[in-house]
Design a protein around this motif. Structure first.
Motif, short mmCIF file in Angstrom:
data_model
loop_
_atom_site.label_atom_id
_atom_site.label_comp_id
_atom_site.label_asym_id
_atom_site.label_seq_id
_atom_site.Cartn_x
_atom_site.Cartn_y
_atom_site.Cartn_z
N LYS A 188 0.75 39.26 -49.38
CA LYS A 188 1.68 38.55 -50.25
C LYS A 188 1.41 37.06 -50.30
CE LYS A 188 5.48 41.88 -49.88
NZ LYS A 188 6.85 42.13 -49.37
N ASP A 189 0.68 36.55 -49.28
CA ASP A 189 0.26 35.15 -49.24
C ASP A 189 1.43 34.17 -49.33
OD1 ASP A 189 -1.74 33.28 -48.91
OD2 ASP A 189 -2.11 33.05 -51.05
N LYS A 190 2.54 34.52 -48.70
CA LYS A 190 3.71 33.64 -48.69
C LYS A 190 4.05 33.17 -47.29
CE LYS A 190 5.84 35.53 -52.88
NZ LYS A 190 7.05 36.17 -53.47
N SER A 268 -1.15 23.82 -49.94
CA SER A 268 -0.69 24.98 -50.70
C SER A 268 0.72 24.72 -51.20
CB SER A 268 -0.69 26.24 -49.82
OG SER A 268 0.40 26.24 -48.92
N ASN A 270 3.19 26.44 -50.44
CA ASN A 270 4.12 26.78 -49.37
C ASN A 270 3.96 25.87 -48.16
OD1 ASN A 270 5.02 29.03 -50.86
ND2 ASN A 270 3.34 30.29 -50.08
N ALA A 273 6.80 25.31 -45.78
CA ALA A 273 7.33 26.45 -45.05
C ALA A 273 6.86 26.39 -43.60
CB ALA A 273 6.87 27.75 -45.71
N GLY A 277 3.09 27.69 -44.34
CA GLY A 277 3.01 28.88 -45.17
C GLY A 277 1.99 29.90 -44.69
#
Length: 311
Positions: A188-190, A268, A270, A273, A277
């Motif tokens: 999902k690459d999140k 990125s 994200n 995060a 991320g």
């Protein structure tokens, strides 16, 4: 040239041959036939290619450059660039591959140039200093000259696929559940943060090995252990999964500092995060040694553990 050209009145006269004024004295010498035409060296690269690998061809090309044997290295490159890069197809990162033959050829040429630049650098040369010699884009320099990244993408993909299939087929249902959860987060690459808890000998290392084989068999990067290095930031940016074993032994500040560092260096959408991320998996056993706090109380030791971190 002074011995061959009669009565020159300027430097431009020296560079003029048959009515054509060349940009450099070397090109003028070449046009006058005073320099070798490099055909024998081009032929030698083609001969090496018949019985050896592209890597050997590149090493031969580098030896010709560093020994100043070539009159025009750029012309030799243009004639042999396909031979110097034809072994790099399997080693090319998936993200750089293209269905367009010309685009993909350009990618392979850039990776070959990066390998050549790395070798000539060790001899005190650089392709930048060779007139008309092509140089590669920064992204290819970063990927191909960064030995940390090269070490991570130089695995035998087919062997890893076989290893991954064998390892995955022997996982228990519990291990398979952990595997599926983490791989799904990678796909999902999140980003994602997980902790795999277990006492020594219950299969954590087996899970790490299976996860690493899964990700690397795709041509992506897995980091099993990290330490400070000047090229580490580029490697971390390209990593899909970070595994940190024996986590309970470390002070929680280590993980929190690593979290803040990744948020700073990861490029990125994200990046704000947790861990920039990236998908991060900690593992270990809280029943073993916790962080050592000199003369610390039980409460201070618990407060220093990963379990007490906001992460």
């Amino acid at each position: 040239m002074l011995n061959k050209i009669k009565g020159p009145t300027s430097y431009a006269d020296l560079r003029t041959v048959d009515g054509i004024t060349y940009d450099t004295f070397k090109e003028a010498c070449y046009a006058m036939g005073l320099l070798d035409d490099d055909k024998e060296y081009t032929a030698s690269i083609k001969e090496v290619h018949q019985w050896s690998t592209g890597n050997s061809c590149r090493s031969h090309f580098v030896s010709l450059i560093t020994s100043n044997s070539l009159s025009f290295p750029d012309r030799v490159w243009k004639e042999t660039c396909d031979l110097l890069s034809d072994d790099l197809t399997r080693q090319c990162p998936e993200r750089l591959k293209s269905n367009d033959p010309e685009t993909f050829k350009h990618v392979l040429h850039n990776i070959a140039l990066a390998r050549i630049e790395k070798e000539v650098n060790s001899a005190g040369y650089s392709l930048r200093n060779i007139p008309n010699m092509p140089f590669l884009d920064f992204e290819f320099i970063e990927t191909s000259c960064n030995m940390l990244i090269q070490d991570e993408i130089s695995y035998d993909i087919e062997t890893l696929k076989t290893e991954h299939h064998t390892l995955k087929s022997t996982m228990t249902n519990e291990q398979l559940g952990v595997y599926d959860t983490i791989v799904d987060a990678v796909d999902k690459d999140k980003g994602g943060l997980f902790f795999l808890y277990g006492y020594g000998g219950n299969g954590k290392t087996f899970v790490w090995k299976t996860l690493a084989a899964a990700i690397r068999s795709r041509g992506d990067i897995v980091i099993n252990v990290a330490s400070s290095d000047s090229e580490l930031a580029a490697l971390l940016n390209k990593a899909k999964l970070i595994i940190w074993d024996e986590a309970p032994m470390m002070h929680r500040h280590c993980f929190e500092a690593f979290d803040r560092t990744l948020r700073d260096i990861i490029v990125s959408l994200n990046s704000s995060a947790p861990f920039g991320g990236k998908v991060v998996v900690f593992g270990g056993d809280f029943g073993q040694i916790l962080p050592v706090i000199q003369r610390g109380t039980r409460a201070e030791i618990v407060h220093a553990s990963l379990h007490s971190s906001d992460l």
